[in-house]
Scaffold this active site. Structure first.
Site, PDB file in Angstrom:
ATOM      1  CG  ASP A 149      -1.967   1.079   1.188  1.00  0.00           C
ATOM      2  OD1 ASP A 149      -1.888   1.969   0.320  1.00  0.00           O
ATOM      3  OD2 ASP A 149      -2.868   1.070   2.058  1.00  0.00           O
ATOM      4  CE1 TYR A 245     -14.909   3.012   1.502  1.00  0.00           C
ATOM      5  CE2 TYR A 245     -16.236   1.074   2.050  1.00  0.00           C
ATOM      6  CZ  TYR A 245     -15.120   1.649   1.451  1.00  0.00           C
ATOM      7  OH  TYR A 245     -14.216   0.837   0.802  1.00  0.00           O
TER       8      TYR A 245
END
Length: 392
Positions: A149, A245
């Site tokens: 990442d 989210y």
């Protein structure tokens, strides 16, 4: 996929297995000091059976000498074009220009922060050469992908550097000091956004002795902020959604949030903005009216400057003053910590490349991509069908 590799004729007993060439050229983007291969990852690629080619001077900005690459087993070339032409896999920090991509052999793999759709000429060059491009900003954010990442590893450096910039711009100490001239109160720092950059900024400001608060529309970040010694700023509006989210706030909720934030900023000395979503404009959180309400001598450092900024007054690449408040919009902060940023970035790229170069070799001059691997399938651009052909 990749054709025969120039300069690496080593073959296996069947005459079909050849050594793959992994390459990196000097970064040409203005101000870019990082490098995509370090001596550490060079040694790992060589140990895995690959050949490593580096352009001379590629590591200068990250304090890596050509001698260090040679000792790690790399072959050094003077010409960037020769590096591109030799590469079966080209690793980069920022995307090469279209003309450089045209120097790659057909079917070569290109891995880095590529943003292909941000530049039509670059996208066309990738498609025209049949390049298998892996823009790592598209990498799925899964547990398995953490070691690859690049957004997280580079955001950590950016968050750290942002606080140092704020400390330099601020006309005050960060820590509380007891002196013969009296007691100096600590600076009050607010970090907006509790992603990797924001959490690093909170930790760094805390180490410098400031009183630190963190704000994020996701209430579940409270625990992370408090674990670093910061106080979670609760503006009375929750944007908790499904799947971790944030949901979109209603107009009324947003207005109330803005009103409370504006009032709170009147007592803040330093604001570090880190709220950004890859591929989208940065959300405007700090309005010009809020800045006008802050005390003279206050500082805002906006890490989201590259995508428009979280502050309405941010000018990318500049530091401006508005009513006595300094607003800084630094660009490519990770590059300012090029040594450690390169170490982390190069490890990310090495881990990703192992998904298709596990033994460092080509078969019949081709890289074997497993398109059933979701990390490859969801990162590649253009998207691929199950048989490896470009979708659409």
């Amino acid at each position: 996929m990749a054709a025969e590799t120039a300069g690496n004729p080593e073959q296996g007993s069947t005459g079909t297995a050849m050594v793959a060439t992994v390459a990196a050229a000097r970064e040409r983007a203005q101000g870019e000091r990082r490098v995509a291969i370090t001596p550490e990852t060079c040694r790992k690629f060589v140990a895995a059976g690959a050949k490593v080619v580096i352009e001379r001077g590629a590591g200068n900005g990250a304090a890596v000498t050509d001698e260090a690459y040679e000792q790690a087993g790399a072959t050094l070339l003077d010409d960037a074009g020769a590096v591109y032409a030799a590469a079966d896999v080209l690793l980069c920090v920022q995307a090469p220009e279209a003309g450089s991509i045209a120097c790659l052999r057909e079917g070569a793999a290109l891995v880095g922060l590529l943003a292909p759709q941000a530049d039509p000429a670059r996208a066309q060059a990738i498609q025209a050469r049949g390049i298998v491009a892996f823009p790592l900003e598209r990498l799925p954010r899964t547990t398995r992908a953490q070691a690859m990442d690049v957004l997280s590893s580079q955001a950590g450096m950016a968050g750290y550097k942002a606080v140092l910039i704020a400390a330099q711009l601020a006309p005050r100490f960060f820590p509380m000091l007891t002196t013969a001239a009296g007691t100096i109160r600590p600076s009050k720092v607010l970090v907006v956004g509790a992603g990797v950059a924001g959490l690093q900024a909170i930790a760094t400001a805390k180490r410098l002795g400031a009183q630190v608060e963190g704000f994020d529309v996701r209430p579940e970040t409270r625990e992370q902020i408090e674990s670093l010694g910061g106080r979670f700023l609760d503006l009375g509006v929750s944007a908790a959604g499904e799947g971790g989210y944030a949901r979109q706030l209603t107009d009324e909720e947003r207005a109330e949030q803005q009103r409370r934030l504006a009032e709170h900023l009147k007592g803040i000395d330093v604001v570090v903005c880190t709220a950004a979503v890859p591929g989208r404009p940065a959300p405007k959180i700090v309005t010009s009216a809020m800045v006008a309400g802050m005390r003279p001598g206050s500082v805002i450092v906006d890490l989201a400057a590259e995508t428009g900024g979280n502050c309405e007054l941010t000018r990318p690449g500049e530091t401006v003053e508005a009513g006595g408040v300094a607003v800084s919009g630094p660009l490519n902060l990770a590059s300012s910590g090029a040594v450690h940023a390169s170490e982390m970035y190069a490890r990310n790229l090495y881990n990703f490349a192992l998904l298709f170069l596990a033994d460092g070799r080509l078969v019949d001059g081709r890289i074997g991509f497993d398109w059933d691997d979701e990390l490859l399938a969801k990162t590649v651009w253009p998207e691929r069908n199950g048989d490896g052909t470009a979708a659409g």
